[in-house]
Design a protein around this motif. Structure first.
Motif, PDB file in Angstrom:
ATOM      1  N   LEU A  71     161.208  92.537  86.608  1.00 27.02           N
ATOM      2  CA  LEU A  71     160.592  91.562  87.502  1.00 27.02           C
ATOM      3  C   LEU A  71     161.592  91.089  88.551  1.00 27.02           C
ATOM      4  O   LEU A  71     162.725  90.755  88.225  1.00 27.02           O
ATOM      5  CB  LEU A  71     160.106  90.348  86.707  1.00 27.02           C
ATOM      6  CG  LEU A  71     159.048  90.613  85.632  1.00 27.02           C
ATOM      7  CD1 LEU A  71     158.735  89.320  84.900  1.00 27.02           C
ATOM      8  CD2 LEU A  71     157.786  91.195  86.241  1.00 27.02           C
ATOM      9  N   LEU A  72     161.127  91.036  89.790  1.00 28.88           N
ATOM     10  CA  LEU A  72     161.979  90.517  90.843  1.00 28.88           C
ATOM     11  C   LEU A  72     161.964  88.999  90.800  1.00 28.88           C
ATOM     12  O   LEU A  72     160.899  88.392  90.704  1.00 28.88           O
ATOM     13  CB  LEU A  72     161.484  90.988  92.214  1.00 28.88           C
ATOM     14  CG  LEU A  72     161.912  92.380  92.669  1.00 28.88           C
ATOM     15  CD1 LEU A  72     161.461  92.595  94.101  1.00 28.88           C
ATOM     16  CD2 LEU A  72     163.416  92.561  92.560  1.00 28.88           C
ATOM     17  N   LYS A  73     163.145  88.413  90.890  1.00 30.09           N
ATOM     18  CA  LYS A  73     163.209  86.949  90.940  1.00 30.09           C
ATOM     19  C   LYS A  73     162.944  86.492  92.374  1.00 30.09           C
ATOM     20  O   LYS A  73     163.356  87.160  93.305  1.00 30.09           O
ATOM     21  CB  LYS A  73     164.606  86.478  90.527  1.00 30.09           C
ATOM     22  CG  LYS A  73     164.845  86.507  89.047  1.00 30.09           C
ATOM     23  CD  LYS A  73     166.287  86.093  88.773  1.00 30.09           C
ATOM     24  CE  LYS A  73     166.366  85.146  87.601  1.00 30.09           C
ATOM     25  NZ  LYS A  73     167.728  84.688  87.353  1.00 30.09           N
ATOM     26  N   PRO A  74     162.351  85.313  92.577  1.00 29.11           N
ATOM     27  CA  PRO A  74     161.907  84.405  91.527  1.00 29.11           C
ATOM     28  C   PRO A  74     160.608  84.876  90.872  1.00 29.11           C
ATOM     29  O   PRO A  74     159.693  85.321  91.556  1.00 29.11           O
ATOM     30  CB  PRO A  74     161.685  83.082  92.272  1.00 29.11           C
ATOM     31  CG  PRO A  74     161.491  83.439  93.691  1.00 29.11           C
ATOM     32  CD  PRO A  74     162.158  84.761  93.917  1.00 29.11           C
ATOM     33  N   VAL A  75     160.584  84.765  89.550  1.00 29.44           N
ATOM     34  CA  VAL A  75     159.436  85.193  88.768  1.00 29.44           C
ATOM     35  C   VAL A  75     158.261  84.253  89.045  1.00 29.44           C
ATOM     36  O   VAL A  75     158.435  83.042  89.176  1.00 29.44           O
ATOM     37  CB  VAL A  75     159.797  85.182  87.262  1.00 29.44           C
ATOM     38  CG1 VAL A  75     158.588  85.479  86.401  1.00 29.44           C
ATOM     39  CG2 VAL A  75     160.905  86.193  86.995  1.00 29.44           C
ATOM     40  N   LYS A  76     157.065  84.834  89.158  1.00 28.90           N
ATOM     41  CA  LYS A  76     155.878  84.029  89.456  1.00 28.90           C
ATOM     42  C   LYS A  76     154.941  83.974  88.245  1.00 28.90           C
ATOM     43  O   LYS A  76     155.016  84.815  87.354  1.00 28.90           O
ATOM     44  CB  LYS A  76     155.121  84.647  90.628  1.00 28.90           C
ATOM     45  CG  LYS A  76     155.916  84.641  91.928  1.00 28.90           C
ATOM     46  CD  LYS A  76     155.099  85.298  93.019  1.00 28.90           C
ATOM     47  CE  LYS A  76     155.720  85.149  94.398  1.00 28.90           C
ATOM     48  NZ  LYS A  76     157.151  85.028  94.472  1.00 28.90           N
ATOM     49  N   LEU A  77     154.037  83.021  88.318  1.00 28.26           N
ATOM     50  CA  LEU A  77     153.018  82.902  87.270  1.00 28.26           C
ATOM     51  C   LEU A  77     152.214  84.195  87.150  1.00 28.26           C
ATOM     52  O   LEU A  77     151.865  84.627  86.051  1.00 28.26           O
ATOM     53  CB  LEU A  77     152.060  81.746  87.578  1.00 28.26           C
ATOM     54  CG  LEU A  77     152.502  80.355  87.117  1.00 28.26           C
ATOM     55  CD1 LEU A  77     151.572  79.295  87.660  1.00 28.26           C
ATOM     56  CD2 LEU A  77     152.541  80.292  85.594  1.00 28.26           C
ATOM     57  N   SER A  78     151.926  84.820  88.284  1.00 30.54           N
ATOM     58  CA  SER A  78     151.129  86.056  88.264  1.00 30.54           C
ATOM     59  C   SER A  78     151.880  87.182  87.543  1.00 30.54           C
ATOM     60  O   SER A  78     151.265  88.008  86.869  1.00 30.54           O
ATOM     61  CB  SER A  78     150.761  86.485  89.684  1.00 30.54           C
ATOM     62  OG  SER A  78     151.921  86.563  90.480  1.00 30.54           O
ATOM     63  N   ASP A  79     153.203  87.190  87.651  1.00 29.97           N
ATOM     64  CA  ASP A  79     154.009  88.195  86.923  1.00 29.97           C
ATOM     65  C   ASP A  79     153.814  88.006  85.418  1.00 29.97           C
ATOM     66  O   ASP A  79     153.666  88.982  84.672  1.00 29.97           O
ATOM     67  CB  ASP A  79     155.508  88.016  87.220  1.00 29.97           C
ATOM     68  CG  ASP A  79     155.872  88.359  88.645  1.00 29.97           C
ATOM     69  OD1 ASP A  79     156.761  87.693  89.207  1.00 29.97           O
ATOM     70  OD2 ASP A  79     155.254  89.288  89.207  1.00 29.97           O
ATOM     71  N   LEU A  80     153.821  86.746  84.989  1.00 25.81           N
ATOM     72  CA  LEU A  80     153.713  86.461  83.563  1.00 25.81           C
ATOM     73  C   LEU A  80     152.321  86.764  83.045  1.00 25.81           C
ATOM     74  O   LEU A  80     152.157  87.200  81.911  1.00 25.81           O
ATOM     75  CB  LEU A  80     154.092  85.010  83.275  1.00 25.81           C
ATOM     76  CG  LEU A  80     155.566  84.685  83.503  1.00 25.81           C
ATOM     77  CD1 LEU A  80     155.856  83.246  83.122  1.00 25.81           C
ATOM     78  CD2 LEU A  80     156.455  85.606  82.688  1.00 25.81           C
ATOM     79  N   LYS A  81     151.321  86.509  83.899  1.00 27.57           N
ATOM     80  CA  LYS A  81     149.962  86.806  83.484  1.00 27.57           C
ATOM     81  C   LYS A  81     149.816  88.311  83.235  1.00 27.57           C
ATOM     82  O   LYS A  81     149.279  88.743  82.219  1.00 27.57           O
ATOM     83  CB  LYS A  81     148.959  86.341  84.549  1.00 27.57           C
ATOM     84  CG  LYS A  81     147.541  86.697  84.150  1.00 27.57           C
ATOM     85  CD  LYS A  81     146.453  86.011  84.915  1.00 27.57           C
ATOM     86  CE  LYS A  81     145.093  86.167  84.268  1.00 27.57           C
ATOM     87  NZ  LYS A  81     144.859  87.410  83.539  1.00 27.57           N
ATOM     88  N   ARG A  82     150.344  89.089  84.173  1.00 26.48           N
ATOM     89  CA  ARG A  82     150.278  90.549  84.056  1.00 26.48           C
ATOM     90  C   ARG A  82     151.025  91.015  82.805  1.00 26.48           C
ATOM     91  O   ARG A  82     150.557  91.874  82.052  1.00 26.48           O
ATOM     92  CB  ARG A  82     150.893  91.158  85.319  1.00 26.48           C
ATOM     93  CG  ARG A  82     150.689  92.635  85.488  1.00 26.48           C
ATOM     94  CD  ARG A  82     151.091  93.091  86.893  1.00 26.48           C
ATOM     95  NE  ARG A  82     152.374  92.565  87.331  1.00 26.48           N
ATOM     96  CZ  ARG A  82     153.570  93.065  87.020  1.00 26.48           C
ATOM     97  NH1 ARG A  82     153.644  94.100  86.236  1.00 26.48           N
ATOM     98  NH2 ARG A  82     154.666  92.505  87.484  1.00 26.48           N
ATOM     99  N   LEU A  83     152.179  90.409  82.584  1.00 28.93           N
ATOM    100  CA  LEU A  83     153.012  90.769  81.438  1.00 28.93           C
ATOM    101  C   LEU A  83     152.296  90.455  80.131  1.00 28.93           C
ATOM    102  O   LEU A  83     152.255  91.270  79.210  1.00 28.93           O
ATOM    103  CB  LEU A  83     154.319  89.975  81.527  1.00 28.93           C
ATOM    104  CG  LEU A  83     155.458  90.356  80.604  1.00 28.93           C
ATOM    105  CD1 LEU A  83     155.838  91.804  80.810  1.00 28.93           C
ATOM    106  CD2 LEU A  83     156.650  89.453  80.904  1.00 28.93           C
ATOM    107  N   LYS A  84     151.708  89.268  80.072  1.00 33.53           N
ATOM    108  CA  LYS A  84     151.023  88.833  78.870  1.00 33.53           C
ATOM    109  C   LYS A  84     149.864  89.772  78.553  1.00 33.53           C
ATOM    110  O   LYS A  84     149.703  90.200  77.408  1.00 33.53           O
ATOM    111  CB  LYS A  84     150.516  87.404  79.054  1.00 33.53           C
ATOM    112  CG  LYS A  84     149.996  86.792  77.766  1.00 33.53           C
ATOM    113  CD  LYS A  84     149.558  85.366  78.005  1.00 33.53           C
ATOM    114  CE  LYS A  84     149.348  84.667  76.678  1.00 33.53           C
ATOM    115  NZ  LYS A  84     148.889  83.295  76.849  1.00 33.53           N
ATOM    116  N   ASP A  85     149.091  90.096  79.575  1.00 38.88           N
ATOM    117  CA  ASP A  85     147.962  91.014  79.374  1.00 38.88           C
ATOM    118  C   ASP A  85     148.437  92.353  78.818  1.00 38.88           C
ATOM    119  O   ASP A  85     147.828  92.911  77.921  1.00 38.88           O
ATOM    120  CB  ASP A  85     147.226  91.255  80.702  1.00 38.88           C
ATOM    121  CG  ASP A  85     146.466  90.023  81.159  1.00 38.88           C
ATOM    122  OD1 ASP A  85     146.006  90.002  82.316  1.00 38.88           O
ATOM    123  OD2 ASP A  85     146.339  89.073  80.353  1.00 38.88           O
ATOM    124  N   SER A  86     149.542  92.853  79.362  1.00 37.58           N
ATOM    125  CA  SER A  86     149.998  94.173  78.919  1.00 37.58           C
ATOM    126  C   SER A  86     150.598  94.121  77.517  1.00 37.58           C
ATOM    127  O   SER A  86     150.425  95.054  76.728  1.00 37.58           O
ATOM    128  CB  SER A  86     150.961  94.777  79.944  1.00 37.58           C
ATOM    129  OG  SER A  86     152.279  94.644  79.543  1.00 37.58           O
TER     130      SER A  86
END
Lengths: 183, 181
Positions: free
Chosen positions: B124-139
């Motif tokens: 993940l490229l910083k700064p990490v966003k909420l959308s990055d975490l959502k995608r991560l959680k789903d996967s």
């Protein structure tokens, strides 16, 4: 109504920081993380940033006094400072940090020293603006629920995201987070 | 599991976040909590290994009560880098199946490639966003531990054909390509 005027003043101060390029989208990301359970989150992060920055800038000052300059060390120190600056959305500070690192890579001592002055100048300017902004916000304080609801209902406009944020943030309602998410 | 169960009945995923920056630790912790993860934040790779119980040969890892479902680590850290931490975890028989995500401000394809080849789940490229975490959680929720193991093995052995593609592509595109392996 005076309170309304203060709200508008705070909103304008905030908008100006974005329009003039001092803050970027990352600051908004932080605002979106703020909620009723942690209503001072943004200010807490920024305060932590000031504390860390004092240390980084002091270390950089010292490192720039050494002869010969250790460009690798300078770059490493600036990388860390740039990182925190990026994390709070400090746009102009971040740009100057990049210029500094470019001069480090080019092993250009004069360039480094010159841009470091710019880094410090931008940091100081931003800090003053943010301190004034948070102080104003604190003065207005939490608003009574009934009044706040009417402020939110009457003044929400969906034409720009910034407008939406401006009005909701200054009502200090937990409602802020739900409404902010609706976009 | 065809659908992702994100109801409050679903157990929270426990993330171990590693970052030497005070500001970034505070932000990532908040991002993770808001994304409904259980969070433990530490300031270095060695602390992360301590937490997992990996640093001490005598003590067995306290695996059950602090089961970590995901490790997110900054790349550039003094002492042990995130890359070194990634290698240590992937070389551990107990913890190699835990997905490890690298966070970095550097958009370097070489670095991204190295990390993914070493078994990182994502970069993940910083700064990490909420959308990055959502995608991560789903996967993460979609893949059971067996599936994750398969993906990791494939990442190590397989030289994806897009490595030869010299046209610029964003890390997000790289990640999507990797996820399809």
């Amino acid at each position: 109504m005076e309170r309304n005027q203060m709200h508008r003043q705070i909103a304008n101060t905030r908008k100006l920081m974005f329009d003039q390029g001092y803050l970027d989208e990352q600051f908004i990301q932080l605002e979106e993380l703020q909620d009723g359970s942690n209503p001072n989150f943004v200010e807490e992060v920024v305060t932590l940033y000031y504390r860390d920055s004092a240390r980084f800038l002091s270390n950089l000052d010292q490192a720039l006094e050494k002869r010969p300059l250790d460009f690798s060390k300078l770059d490493n120190l600036m990388h860390q400072f740039k990182g925190s600056s990026t994390s709070i959305g400090a746009k102009k500070v971040k740009t100057e940090c990049t210029h500094f690192r470019n001069y480090c890579n080019a092993r250009n001592a004069e360039g480094c020293k010159r841009t470091f002055q710019n880094v410090k100048k931008e940091y100081t300017t931003l800090r003053k603006k943010l301190e004034a902004y948070f102080q104003m916000s604190r003065q207005v304080g939490p608003v009574e629920t009934a009044y706040a609801s009417s402020v939110v209902v009457c003044t929400i406009r969906y034409d720009t995201i910034h407008s939406l944020h401006l009005n909701i943030i200054h009502s200090n309602l937990p409602l802020r987070r739900c409404a902010a998410r609706s976009h | 599991m065809d659908t992702i169960n994100l109801s409050s009945d679903a157990p929270e995923l426990h993330v171990l976040a590693v970052d030497d920056s005070n500001v970034d630790r505070k932000v990532i912790e908040k991002l993770l909590r808001i994304s409904s993860f259980k969070v433990t934040v530490v300031e270095s790779g060695s602390r992360a290994l301590q937490y997992l119980g990996l640093d001490q040969e005598k003590k067995s890892p306290r695996f059950d009560d602090l089961k970590v479902n995901l490790i997110m680590t900054d790349y550039s850290m003094p002492g042990m880098t995130g890359f070194e931490l990634l290698k240590k975890i992937k070389n551990s028989s107990t913890f190699r199946d835990i997905p490890v995500v690298i966070m970095s401000s550097e958009n370097s394809l070489i670095r991204i490639d190295r990390c993914l080849e070493e078994g990182a789940e994502d970069y993940l490229l910083k700064p990490v966003k909420l959308s990055d975490l959502k995608r991560l959680k789903d996967s993460i929720l979609k893949s059971g531990s067996e599936h994750t193991g398969q993906i990791l093995t494939r990442n190590r052995k397989h030289k994806p054909s897009d490595c030869l593609d010299l046209s610029p592509s964003s890390p997000q595109q790289e990640q999507t390509k990797r996820a399809r392996l």
